[in-house]
Design a protein around this motif. Structure first.
Motif, PDB file in Angstrom:
ATOM      1  N   VAL A 158     -26.054  13.597  -4.526  1.00  0.00           N
ATOM      2  CA  VAL A 158     -25.594  12.374  -3.878  1.00  0.00           C
ATOM      3  C   VAL A 158     -24.462  11.743  -4.682  1.00  0.00           C
ATOM      4  O   VAL A 158     -24.581  11.565  -5.893  1.00  0.00           O
ATOM      5  CB  VAL A 158     -26.752  11.363  -3.743  1.00  0.00           C
ATOM      6  N   SER A 159     -23.368  11.427  -4.029  1.00  0.00           N
ATOM      7  CA  SER A 159     -22.313  10.610  -4.620  1.00  0.00           C
ATOM      8  C   SER A 159     -22.328   9.275  -3.893  1.00  0.00           C
ATOM      9  O   SER A 159     -22.153   9.232  -2.674  1.00  0.00           O
ATOM     10  CB  SER A 159     -20.948  11.286  -4.469  1.00  0.00           C
ATOM     11  N   SER A 160     -22.537   8.199  -4.626  1.00  0.00           N
ATOM     12  CA  SER A 160     -22.707   6.907  -3.969  1.00  0.00           C
ATOM     13  C   SER A 160     -22.257   5.788  -4.885  1.00  0.00           C
ATOM     14  O   SER A 160     -22.020   5.985  -6.076  1.00  0.00           O
ATOM     15  CB  SER A 160     -24.179   6.701  -3.568  1.00  0.00           C
ATOM     16  N   ARG A 161     -22.152   4.597  -4.312  1.00  0.00           N
ATOM     17  CA  ARG A 161     -21.788   3.393  -5.050  1.00  0.00           C
ATOM     18  C   ARG A 161     -23.020   2.526  -5.221  1.00  0.00           C
ATOM     19  O   ARG A 161     -23.750   2.264  -4.257  1.00  0.00           O
ATOM     20  CB  ARG A 161     -20.705   2.623  -4.294  1.00  0.00           C
ATOM     21  N   PRO A 162     -23.289   2.020  -6.423  1.00  0.00           N
ATOM     22  CA  PRO A 162     -24.452   1.154  -6.632  1.00  0.00           C
ATOM     23  C   PRO A 162     -24.375  -0.107  -5.775  1.00  0.00           C
ATOM     24  O   PRO A 162     -23.299  -0.633  -5.496  1.00  0.00           O
ATOM     25  CB  PRO A 162     -24.385   0.816  -8.128  1.00  0.00           C
ATOM     26  N   ALA A 163     -25.529  -0.603  -5.374  1.00  0.00           N
ATOM     27  CA  ALA A 163     -25.601  -1.769  -4.492  1.00  0.00           C
ATOM     28  C   ALA A 163     -24.905  -2.983  -5.092  1.00  0.00           C
ATOM     29  O   ALA A 163     -24.195  -3.721  -4.395  1.00  0.00           O
ATOM     30  CB  ALA A 163     -27.064  -2.088  -4.183  1.00  0.00           C
ATOM     31  N   GLU A 164     -25.098  -3.207  -6.393  1.00  0.00           N
ATOM     32  CA  GLU A 164     -24.503  -4.384  -7.012  1.00  0.00           C
ATOM     33  C   GLU A 164     -22.981  -4.316  -7.016  1.00  0.00           C
ATOM     34  O   GLU A 164     -22.294  -5.345  -6.935  1.00  0.00           O
ATOM     35  CB  GLU A 164     -25.033  -4.584  -8.431  1.00  0.00           C
ATOM     36  N   ASP A 165     -22.416  -3.105  -7.082  1.00  0.00           N
ATOM     37  CA  ASP A 165     -20.959  -2.961  -7.026  1.00  0.00           C
ATOM     38  C   ASP A 165     -20.437  -3.305  -5.634  1.00  0.00           C
ATOM     39  O   ASP A 165     -19.382  -3.934  -5.489  1.00  0.00           O
ATOM     40  CB  ASP A 165     -20.562  -1.532  -7.392  1.00  0.00           C
ATOM     41  N   THR A 166     -21.173  -2.887  -4.619  1.00  0.00           N
ATOM     42  CA  THR A 166     -20.778  -3.220  -3.250  1.00  0.00           C
ATOM     43  C   THR A 166     -20.799  -4.731  -3.034  1.00  0.00           C
ATOM     44  O   THR A 166     -19.889  -5.292  -2.418  1.00  0.00           O
ATOM     45  CB  THR A 166     -21.721  -2.523  -2.254  1.00  0.00           C
ATOM     46  N   ALA A 167     -21.827  -5.389  -3.546  1.00  0.00           N
ATOM     47  CA  ALA A 167     -21.912  -6.847  -3.412  1.00  0.00           C
ATOM     48  C   ALA A 167     -20.735  -7.531  -4.103  1.00  0.00           C
ATOM     49  O   ALA A 167     -20.144  -8.479  -3.555  1.00  0.00           O
ATOM     50  CB  ALA A 167     -23.234  -7.342  -3.999  1.00  0.00           C
ATOM     51  N   GLU A 168     -20.378  -7.047  -5.269  1.00  0.00           N
ATOM     52  CA  GLU A 168     -19.253  -7.639  -6.004  1.00  0.00           C
ATOM     53  C   GLU A 168     -17.935  -7.420  -5.257  1.00  0.00           C
ATOM     54  O   GLU A 168     -17.095  -8.329  -5.175  1.00  0.00           O
ATOM     55  CB  GLU A 168     -19.175  -7.021  -7.402  1.00  0.00           C
ATOM     56  N   MET A 169     -17.764  -6.222  -4.691  1.00  0.00           N
ATOM     57  CA  MET A 169     -16.544  -5.932  -3.934  1.00  0.00           C
ATOM     58  C   MET A 169     -16.435  -6.843  -2.715  1.00  0.00           C
ATOM     59  O   MET A 169     -15.340  -7.325  -2.385  1.00  0.00           O
ATOM     60  CB  MET A 169     -16.540  -4.460  -3.507  1.00  0.00           C
ATOM     61  N   PHE A 170     -17.554  -7.073  -2.048  1.00  0.00           N
ATOM     62  CA  PHE A 170     -17.533  -7.957  -0.882  1.00  0.00           C
ATOM     63  C   PHE A 170     -17.118  -9.371  -1.275  1.00  0.00           C
ATOM     64  O   PHE A 170     -16.293  -9.997  -0.591  1.00  0.00           O
ATOM     65  CB  PHE A 170     -18.907  -7.989  -0.213  1.00  0.00           C
ATOM     66  N   GLN A 171     -17.648  -9.888  -2.356  1.00  0.00           N
ATOM     67  CA  GLN A 171     -17.309 -11.244  -2.775  1.00  0.00           C
ATOM     68  C   GLN A 171     -15.829 -11.351  -3.141  1.00  0.00           C
ATOM     69  O   GLN A 171     -15.170 -12.352  -2.818  1.00  0.00           O
ATOM     70  CB  GLN A 171     -18.200 -11.656  -3.950  1.00  0.00           C
ATOM     71  N   GLU A 172     -15.298 -10.326  -3.806  1.00  0.00           N
ATOM     72  CA  GLU A 172     -13.877 -10.330  -4.137  1.00  0.00           C
ATOM     73  C   GLU A 172     -13.031 -10.320  -2.871  1.00  0.00           C
ATOM     74  O   GLU A 172     -12.009 -11.013  -2.778  1.00  0.00           O
ATOM     75  CB  GLU A 172     -13.541  -9.119  -5.014  1.00  0.00           C
ATOM     76  N   TRP A 173     -13.458  -9.519  -1.889  1.00  0.00           N
ATOM     77  CA  TRP A 173     -12.729  -9.476  -0.627  1.00  0.00           C
ATOM     78  C   TRP A 173     -12.802 -10.810   0.100  1.00  0.00           C
ATOM     79  O   TRP A 173     -11.794 -11.306   0.618  1.00  0.00           O
ATOM     80  CB  TRP A 173     -13.321  -8.359   0.257  1.00  0.00           C
ATOM     81  N   PHE A 174     -13.967 -11.422   0.139  1.00  0.00           N
ATOM     82  CA  PHE A 174     -14.154 -12.681   0.859  1.00  0.00           C
ATOM     83  C   PHE A 174     -13.243 -13.776   0.312  1.00  0.00           C
ATOM     84  O   PHE A 174     -12.712 -14.590   1.082  1.00  0.00           O
ATOM     85  CB  PHE A 174     -15.619 -13.121   0.760  1.00  0.00           C
ATOM     86  N   GLU A 175     -13.048 -13.797  -1.000  1.00  0.00           N
ATOM     87  CA  GLU A 175     -12.282 -14.867  -1.625  1.00  0.00           C
ATOM     88  C   GLU A 175     -10.806 -14.850  -1.239  1.00  0.00           C
ATOM     89  O   GLU A 175     -10.104 -15.833  -1.448  1.00  0.00           O
ATOM     90  CB  GLU A 175     -12.410 -14.791  -3.148  1.00  0.00           C
ATOM     91  N   ARG A 176     -10.342 -13.759  -0.660  1.00  0.00           N
ATOM     92  CA  ARG A 176      -8.931 -13.719  -0.263  1.00  0.00           C
ATOM     93  C   ARG A 176      -8.629 -14.721   0.851  1.00  0.00           C
ATOM     94  O   ARG A 176      -7.603 -15.388   0.832  1.00  0.00           O
ATOM     95  CB  ARG A 176      -8.556 -12.315   0.226  1.00  0.00           C
ATOM     96  N   GLU A 177      -9.534 -14.792   1.851  1.00  0.00           N
ATOM     97  CA  GLU A 177      -9.361 -15.717   2.979  1.00  0.00           C
ATOM     98  C   GLU A 177     -10.721 -16.324   3.332  1.00  0.00           C
ATOM     99  O   GLU A 177     -11.298 -15.995   4.376  1.00  0.00           O
ATOM    100  CB  GLU A 177      -8.778 -14.980   4.191  1.00  0.00           C
TER     101      GLU A 177
END
Length: 612
Positions: A158-177
């Protein structure tokens, strides 16, 4: 839809919901955004609120208690890509055309939830956490951004992204707008095999599987807390579901994909927003129903799809609704192992499974589906069988013919998960209805599943001896098992046993079950046996399905070079170099080939070829 129009629609919706005793929110505004969370491989009864062990999912339990919990929600296919295709389109597999995890893509003509919400003025983003959900498979349609870049983890299934990394990426994206309404799809790959929970959770739950679910549960809460702190949670519809369950040894299935029992087919679905009164829906519903339901709750125009809008039945004083038949299927046994597929229909507390040996289960007295009632309920079985036939009648049951034009890295993402199992030779092929004339009943081969999965594990980890031993064991029982033929042929080719490798690889081709990997291996075998015509045919076929596959490009360049076709050879080598992601030494060898040929090709002709 214009923003003003959307607000009018929401206001009318809220008037209706208030009349039905459903609404508690602001009718003038309503929810602007949608947070859609999918948790991979999570069976419904693993969550505490669905009867699982206490303490496994406290935050999701709280979300369910304050919102709508669908007690009997079902996925369409127990595999990641087709189930997400149904989620995003509201369509059944024989409509959207994706039947397994493979290189067959969602048709561009399909209308997705993201496209619908983008047209409604929302910004859209997706965070798929597993390599199998690469953008090229078509699920990226309608998303402004699709974050599918995941580092391949060598020698891992399995190649995957940890859940906490996904949450952090979402918050960074949200802060743009932060002030603009959004549709965000967050996918968490935990608790998929191999179960590897964080250190602080190990030993605190009966199984690592439950510990991983608890980890995702607390990550989800951090996201909800974040949205609340930013002041947008009250105007965001939150939908949480899984794509399919996990066998965990029940019905002789440790993982998923083969059978249609509730272990792998029944999924959690929780829908939350301040406007929704607490409710538990007991009727059977489909993952196809999620998109049309959330759209109406958001106040957005509905989608034209097979899925059912359930929002009118979610009011505090709403009457129970009549169930529509719920359809499920698995063509994984047929496409991967050459066994019969299975299809099922669910309704009125019963499940009928069409297979070489049909099955019928009644949930109230037999929730674990242990007693097959086909013999003592023949009339009901026949009635449900006819309903199943009616549901799928006059539909196109061909495997989708649109293929993913993957580069070597994208192909590696699928193969690293053992998911590139559906043969490109099957593109556009008519898929048969389950039956004994199609293949053996998967129930009669369940004892072989551990061996077959071990072949996949050993192939990914490059453990060559176990691949040979186990593949041969399978082929003694099933001489035409596609997975075993492919694994044996590719491994023998790796060992330089060209003639021995061609026997299983040619049989695979004759069965129309070759994969891009096996076609490339076959081409290399022919090349080393100086059969350049056959080598060219095999490698050309591989590139037809995966035109950016570096290995196939490298070897067809060798074929052309041996035939004295300098320009063609140089073009293939340059093409391969453009997509090369391998070791430095191998790259240097490819560069040397290019430097060797460039003086042999006139400058004017070189200008027509791909740049390095």
């Amino acid at each position: 839809m214009k923003s003003a129009h959307r607000k009018v629609v929401r206001a009318l919706l809220w008037t209706f919901l208030a009349w039905s005793g459903h609404a508690t929110g602001n009718a003038a505004e309503g929810p602007d955004s949608l947070l859609m969370i999918t948790i991979d491989t999570t069976r419904a009864d693993a969550l505490s609120c669905y009867g699982g062990s206490p303490g496994v999912s406290p935050h999701l339990d709280r979300l369910a208690a304050g919102g709508v919990r669908f007690d009997r929600a079902y996925t369409t296919v127990p595999y990641t890509v087709p189930s997400h295709a149904s989620l995003m389109t509201g369509e059944l597999p024989f409509i959207h055309g994706i039947r397994t995890n493979s290189s067959h893509r969602l048709p561009q003509s399909a209308r997705t939830l993201a496209e619908h919400l983008s047209d409604a003025g929302l910004r859209t983003v997706a965070f798929p956490a597993a390599s199998v959900l690469v953008a090229g498979l078509g699920l990226n349609q309608g998303f402004d951004e699709y974050f599918d870049r995941i580092k391949i983890q060598p020698n891992a299934l399995v190649s995957s992204r940890p859940a906490e990394d996904t949450a952090e990426m979402f918050q960074e994206w949200f802060e743009r707008e932060p002030d603009k309404p959004f549709f965000a799809w967050l996918h968490f790959f935990e608790p998929h095999l191999p179960y590897n929970p964080p250190v602080d959770l190990r030993g605190k739950f009966p199984t690592p599987y439950q510990a991983e679910i608890h980890h995702v549960d607390r990550v989800i809460q951090t996201i909800l807390d974040y949205l609340e702190q930013r002041g947008v949670l009250d105007t965001t519809v939150v939908s949480v579901c899984s794509d399919h369950g996990e066998g965990l040894g029940d019905h002789n299935e440790s993982t998923h994909g083969i059978f249609l029992y509730d272990d792998t087919m029944r999924i959690p679905w929780i829908l939350s927003h301040p406007s929704l009164s607490p409710l538990v829906v007991r009727q059977a519903v489909s993952i196809c129903d999620i998109a049309p339901t959330v759209l109406t709750v958001m106040g957005v125009d509905p989608m034209n799809c097979k899925g059912r809008d359930l929002s009118p039945f979610l009011g505090e004083n709403a009457s129970p609704f009549d169930e529509s038949p719920v359809y499920t299927e698995t063509y994984v046994p047929y496409l991967t192992f050459g066994w019969s597929p299975m299809e099922a229909i669910i309704g009125q507390g019963w499940k009928y499974i069409e297979a070489p040996r049909p099955e019928l289960y009644e949930f109230s007295s037999d929730p674990k589906e242990l007693t097959n009632r086909v013999n003592d309920q023949p009339e009901r079985a026949e009635q449900m069988r006819k309903a199943l036939y009616h549901l799928r009648a006059n539909r196109d049951h061909r495997l989708n013919s649109e293929m993913v034009a993957m580069d070597d890295e994208a192909l590696a993402k699928l193969q690293a998960l053992g998911y590139a199992s559906s043969s490109p030779q099957m593109a556009g092929a008519e898929l048969p209805f389950p039956g004994p004339d199609v293949g053996v009943d998967p129930k009669d081969r369940s004892q072989m599943l551990p061996i077959l999965y071990s072949i996949l594990d050993a192939s990914v980890a490059n453990n060559s001896d176990p691949v040979l031993i186990m593949s041969r064991r399978v082929l003694q029982v099933e001489p035409d098992n596609p997975l075993a033929l492919s694994a044996l042929g590719v491994e023998l080719h790796r060992r330089g046993r060209w003639k021995d490798a061609l026997k299983p690889l040619e049989r695979l081709r004759d069965l129309n079950r070759s994969t891009t990997n096996s076609l490339t291996a076959m081409g290399v075998c022919y090349l080393n046996l100086d059969d350049l015509e056959q080598a060219s045919a095999a490698l050309t076929a591989s590139l037809q399905y995966s035109p950016n596959d570096v290995k196939a490009l490298r070897w067809i360049g060798e074929v052309e070079q041996r035939q004295g076709n300098w320009k063609e050879a140089l073009g293939h080598y340059r093409h391969a170099l453009r997509y090369f992601r391998g070791p430095v030494k191998a790259r240097d060898q490819l560069v040397a080939k290019i430097q060797e040929l460039e003086p042999k090709v006139p400058e004017a002709e070189r200008a027509e070829l791909p740049n390095r």
